[in-house]
Structures are given as structure tokens and as C-alpha cells.
Enzyme design. Structure first.
Site, PDB file in Angstrom:
ATOM      1  N   GLY A   1      16.278  -6.998 -40.932  1.00 25.47           N
ATOM      2  CA  GLY A   1      15.966  -7.455 -39.578  1.00 25.47           C
ATOM      3  C   GLY A   1      14.740  -8.345 -39.528  1.00 25.47           C
ATOM      4  O   GLY A   1      14.693  -9.323 -38.779  1.00 25.47           O
TER       5      GLY A   1
ATOM      6  N   GLU B   1      19.259  -4.370 -34.160  1.00 23.12           N
ATOM      7  CA  GLU B   1      19.476  -2.915 -34.186  1.00 23.12           C
ATOM      8  C   GLU B   1      19.156  -2.460 -35.592  1.00 23.12           C
ATOM      9  O   GLU B   1      19.998  -2.547 -36.484  1.00 23.12           O
ATOM     10  CB  GLU B   1      20.949  -2.568 -33.942  1.00 23.12           C
ATOM     11  CG  GLU B   1      21.510  -2.860 -32.603  1.00 23.12           C
ATOM     12  CD  GLU B   1      20.814  -2.164 -31.476  1.00 23.12           C
ATOM     13  OE1 GLU B   1      19.986  -1.247 -31.732  1.00 23.12           O
ATOM     14  OE2 GLU B   1      21.075  -2.557 -30.352  1.00 23.12           O
TER      15      GLU B   1
ATOM     16  N   CYS C   1      22.482   5.099 -37.871  1.00 18.32           N
ATOM     17  CA  CYS C   1      21.072   4.791 -37.582  1.00 18.32           C
ATOM     18  C   CYS C   1      20.520   5.816 -36.601  1.00 18.32           C
ATOM     19  O   CYS C   1      19.309   5.950 -36.469  1.00 18.32           O
ATOM     20  CB  CYS C   1      20.857   3.359 -37.142  1.00 18.32           C
ATOM     21  SG  CYS C   1      22.015   2.804 -35.961  1.00 18.32           S
TER      22      CYS C   1
HETATM   23  C1  UN1 Z   1      24.768   3.055 -35.669  1.00 17.55           C
HETATM   24  O1  UN1 Z   1      24.540   4.026 -36.384  1.00 17.55           O
HETATM   25  O2  UN1 Z   1      24.542   1.884 -36.083  1.00 17.55           O
HETATM   26  O3  UN1 Z   1      25.087   6.840 -31.148  1.00 17.55           O
HETATM   27  C2  UN1 Z   1      25.395   3.141 -34.331  1.00 17.55           C
HETATM   28  C3  UN1 Z   1      25.801   6.863 -32.158  1.00 17.55           C
HETATM   29  C4  UN1 Z   1      26.959   5.906 -32.202  1.00 17.55           C
HETATM   30  C5  UN1 Z   1      26.517   4.561 -32.663  1.00 17.55           C
HETATM   31  C6  UN1 Z   1      25.660   4.541 -33.878  1.00 17.55           C
HETATM   32  N1  UN1 Z   1      27.524   5.809 -30.896  1.00 17.55           N
HETATM   33  O4  UN1 Z   1      25.614   7.632 -33.074  1.00 17.55           O
END
Ligand code: UN1
Length: 517
Positions: free
Chosen positions: A252, A269, A303
Site C-alpha cells: 500500500g 485496504e 485482514c
Molecule cells: C479482507 O479480509 O480483506 O469483514 C476483507 C470481513 C469480510 C471482509 C474481509 N467481510 O471479514
């Protein structure tokens, strides 16, 4: 055809999705491109080759950009609700192919089939959201200070949106971007992760089918494939006003610098280091479900995965024992087999990072209470299956401050009130998701207050992962500050224009300035 797994209906799913043995890898709908290097996609589930994809060359990329910029000229003039109708059809196709695509996600990425289906459901949900939104791209109107003047704002599409997505959500994150970008009147060029190229091909095929059926230019949805060098073609390209990138903080920072250097916009993100605070008023049963799903779901590769449990000292042993007991129930194995909870990591590099984290936490003085390890033997031939591990640690350990994309959960102890827990929670570089388990209103509100969580997502009596698409998704600090999917995230995909119209026969100036001729 090279070796393709025949179990759990994978072959049938690949056929249904038009994922052939060798795929062009670059597409504006039809495939007619030159010969880039080949990327082979191996499944972490069984180590078998799923298919091959060609890397996008500079010449291919230029063809894509020509098609995309041309398509934008048509697409932007179509009324937004009609664009919404196209997205509705795309959502319908996803409903038809939900099982096949969920299976491919599971097979190529390694997450459980249930989570693969969940990911496709997120795509369907964002399509529904975008369809409604296509009639609500509102701007404000203002009262002009000048008589006989009208002032309002309107939103216009940006142009070509570049999307760089990660392996862990190989289809949903693309759709959060495209569904919104499309109704906004933008066209998209997508570079999926080089670890999950077949998911990219499958999505592109579905989109291309919908655009072709509506006689719309294929350049509305474009696919390119390759590693960071292909990503760089987009970040450096002034024809791309917005680059939306999901992945590591390291990646990023490079994207942000490159795009900002040409005064483009980026939507980032990036990494998270998400914690659940467990207070003396927590419901232990709910805590265990939230924490375990958060830590081992997608094998700890979301994430939003839970990496830290910050437990009040009065609850520490109870929660620790309950979580350790729950880990004993976990079944690790083929994610397509629905009796398993945890599938493999994406590849052997990820396994190495997992092993390094476990070594480092011990070196820093941590205490491993649920042993990790790489599984071998029947069913584990890919070498990517690992045991979810738990270590007691200290908040300041370097490894605890670091996001390891693997099922390693750190237990941290706090004493005193919830502000002490918050200090630990906020004391990391990342700021994506956070949670508190409590039945105490004061603690919950303190967590949500201005002195509370510094993350983009703050949940009460819910784990850190599994956000719904209706809210804006993203985080602060090293997570990058971007917001995707719900709420008013659509505004990132549009440019705002302030319009002032004078319907009188004189030309008064603002601020009362006199300029008589
Ligand atoms: C991600 O891990 O990049 O909130 C997205 C969540 C999922 C999206 C994760 N709706 O765990």
C-alpha cells in the site's frame, strides 16, 4: 488437460465457470492477446495444478486501456438506474453460479466452502446494494448568496478505475469496487492476486457474459494478470484517476506514493492487527465463538482476523481455558469437506511466515499454550496445512505488533478499567477492526467513544471479522484510511462538481465585489 482434482465437484465447477486449462489472463471480454509469461495456479488444498494464465504484457495492457477508455465514453452516458439494471443482472448470474464460484474460491484460495459461499454472498449483497444506490447518487443543493442564482452539486464518474486485489478475498473485494464503480459510470481494470488468477478469470467470464448480452462494450470490465510489475502499469498510468488496492501495508505504501506522485487518488485496504477486548462483564460463550472464528476463519488470513485477545485479569484463566478447549474441537483438512473448520494457508511462503511468528514469540518470552505445527501425511500433501496456535504474550512484543497472516492468536492480560485495555488495543500501527465483549453499557460506550477504539470498525459483542457490506469497510493508520462497499463509499468513485446557474439579466459578483464597466 493437466492434473485436475476430481473430488468435491471441482471439475464440474471449473467447467461451469469457463475456467479452461490455459487462460488468456488478459481480457476486455474477448480474449485476443499476445504471449506473456505463464502463471500456474496450484491449489493449496491438494497441491494440484488448477490452470494456467498468461501474464499481461505492456502491449496487452495498452490494448486494455484503449478498450476501457473507449467503453467509458458509452457507459458514462447511460442513465445510472440503467447501469443498475446491468449490475442487477450480474447479481442474478452470481446467484446462479454461487455454488460453483464458492467452490473455486475454496479450492484456489483454501478457505472453507462455507466461507467461499459467504464470499460470493457478499458479491450478491453488494450488487443489490449498488442497484438501489443507482437511483440515489444524490448531491446537495445550496442557497446562493446572489439573487436569481441556483447552486447545486452533482456527481460524475471518474473514468477508468484500477483495482488491485489480494488472494484472501479473491472475488468479493473486486465486486465491492466494481459494483459501485459500475453504477457510478466508471469502467474497471482488475488485477487479481497472482495467487488466485482463476478466480479472476471466472468473475471476468460472468461479467463479460452480462455485458455481451446487453450489447455493451466489453471494455467496461477488464482483466489483467501478473505480479507487482503489472500493478505498476496502473499506478503509473495517468489515465487511471483512482487505484483501489487491497493487500499488505508494504504494498500500500508503494501504491500510495506512486499514485499520489501523479496526484491520482488511491483507496487503500491494508493490514490489520485486530483485537477483542474481553472485560469482566463478557459473556464467555459468545467470546469463544467470536474469538475462535475470528482467529482461525480463513486460516487467519483475513485482514479482519482476530490476532490479539486482550483479557481482563479476573477473566483471564476462564477465557484462556475456554478458548483452548474450543481449539481442541477444530478439524483441519480439505476445506471443501464441510466437516472441516480450517483449510490450508495459501502457499509455503505463508507457512514459513507462520513458523517464524511462532519461533519469534518464544524468543521474545512468550508462552505457546496451543502448539502449532505443519501437518503432513494423507490429505495434507500440499504442505500448506498448519495447526492454529495460541501464545500468551506481551502487547509490546515485536511479533505481536506485526500482522502475521496465519492462525496465530496472542493472549494479552490487562488490569484496571477498560481504558487500559484500549491503550493496548490502540497501541499498534494498524487500525482496521476491533471488538469488545461486555454486557456493561459503560464499557461498551467507552470503547465506542472518542477515547475508545481508533479503528475503522468497532464491534460490541461481535468478533472482529465478518463485516456486512452495508457499512463502509476500512481502517485507519497503517490500514490506509480507505472505505469500501456500503454507506457513502460510492463517493470515492465519482468526482463532485459544484454548479451555479445565474437566471437573471445581470451579473452580480459573490462576496459583494463591485466591478462596474
Ligand atoms: C479482507 O479480509 O480483506 O469483514 C476483507 C470481513 C469480510 C471482509 C474481509 N467481510 O471479514
Amino acid at each position: 488437460m493437466e492434473a485436475i482434482a476430481t473430488d468435491f465437484g471441482i471439475e464440474k465447477a471449473l467447467k461451469q465457470l469457463g475456467v479452461k486449462d490455459i487462460n488468456e489472463g488478459t481480457s476486455t471480454g474477448s480474449n485476443n492477446f499476445s504471449n506473456g509469461d505463464i502463471i500456474e495456479s496450484y491449489s493449496p488444498v491438494d497441491g494440484k495444478l488448477i490452470g494456467k494464465v498468461k501474464t499481461t504484457t505492456q502491449a496487452d495492457y495498452d490494448k486494455v486501456m484503449d478498450a476501457a477508455t473507449k467503453a467509458f465514453k458509452t457507459w458514462r452516458t447511460m442513465p445510472a438506474p440503467q447501469r443498475g439494471e446491468i449490475v442487477r443482472q450480474f447479481g442474478e448470474k452470481l446467484r446462479e453460479k454461487k455454488e460453483a464460484l464458492g467452490k473455486l474460491v475454496s479450492y484456489e484460495m483454501g478457505k472453507s466452502y462455507q466461507e467461499g459461499l459467504g464470499e460470493v454472498q457478499e458479491m450478491i449483497d453488494i450488487c443489490d446494494f449498488a442497484v438501489g444506490l443507482s437511483r440515489q447518487l444524490h448531491g446537495l443543493t445550496m442557497h446562493s448568496e446572489r439573487p436569481g442564482h441556483r447552486m447545486y452539486e452533482q456527481y460524475h464518474p471518474l473514468g477508468v478505475v484500477g483495482i488491485i486485489s489480494a488472494f484472501n478475498f479473491p472475488v468479493a473485494v473486486w465486486s465491492w469496487n466494481t459494483a459501485l464503480a459500475w453504477i457510478c459510470g466508471d469502467v474497471c481494470v482488475w488485477k487479481p492476486s497472482e495467487k488466485t488468477p482463476m478466480c479472476g478469470i471466472a468473475c471476468q467470464n460472468i461479467a463479460a457474459e452480462v455485458f455481451a448480452a446487453n450489447n455493451l462494450p466489453e471494455g467496461i470490465s477488464c482483466l489483467i494478470n501478473g505480479d507487482y510489475r503489472v500493478g505498476e502499469m496502473m499506478t503509473k498510468d495517468t489515465r487511471i484517476p483512482l487505484v483501489s488496492a487491497t493487500g499488505s501495508t508494504r504494498m500500500g505504501k508503494i501504491v500510495a506514493k506512486e499514485v499520489a506522485g501523479r496526484l491520482g487518488k488511491s483507496l487503500l485496504e491494508l493490514g490489520g492487527n485486530n483485537a477483542i477486548i474481553v472485560t469482566p462483564d463478557a459473556d464467555v460463550k459468545m467470546t469463544v465463538i467470536g474469538a475462535v472464528f475470528g482467529a482461525v476463519g480463513t486460516a487467519g488470513q483475513r485482514c479482519t482476523s482476530t490476532r490479539r485477545l486482550i483479557i481482563h485479569e479476573s477473566m483471564y484463566d476462564t477465557v484462556k481455558n475456554a478458548v483452548v478447549d474450543a481449539y481442541k474441537q477444530l478439524r483441519i483438512g480439505n476445506p471443501l469437506d464441510e466437516k472441516n473448520h480450517v483449510g490450508p494457508l495459501i502457499d509455503k511462503d505463508a507457512v514459513k511466515m507462520y513458523q517464524n511468528a511462532l519461533t519469534q514469540v518464544v524468543e521474545e518470552g512468550g508462552n505457546v499454550i496451543v502448539e502449532g505445527g505443519v501437518l503432513s501425511g494423507e490429505g495434507y500433501e500440499s504442505g500448506c496445512y498448519v495447526k492454529p496456535a495460541i501464545a500468551e504474550a506481551k502487547p509490546e512484543f515485536k511479533i505481536v505488533q506485526h500482522e502475521t497472516f496465519a492462525p496465530v492468536l496472542y493472549l494479552l492480560k490487562y488490569s484496571g478499567d477498560v481504558h487500559n485495555a484500549l491503550e493496548i488495543q490502540n497501541g499498534v500501527a494498524q487500525g482496521l477492526s476491533s471488538a469488545i465483549m461486555t454486557n456493561n453499557l459503560r464499557e461498551a460506550e467507552a470503547f465506542l467513544s472518542v477515547q475508545g477504539s481508533d479503528c475503522g470498525i468497532a464491534n460490541v459483542n461481535i468478533g472482529t471479522s465478518g463485516a456486512e457490506i452495508g457499512g463502509a469497510f476500512g481502517g485507519e493508520k497503517e490500514t490506509g484510511g480507505g472505505r469500501e462497499s456500503g454507506s457513502d463509499a460510492w463517493k470515492v468513485y465519482m468526482r463532485r462538481q459544484t454548479n451555479t446557474i445565474n437566471y437573471t439579466t445581470s451579473l452580480p459578483l459573490a462576496q459583494g465585489i463591485k466591478f462596474d464597466l
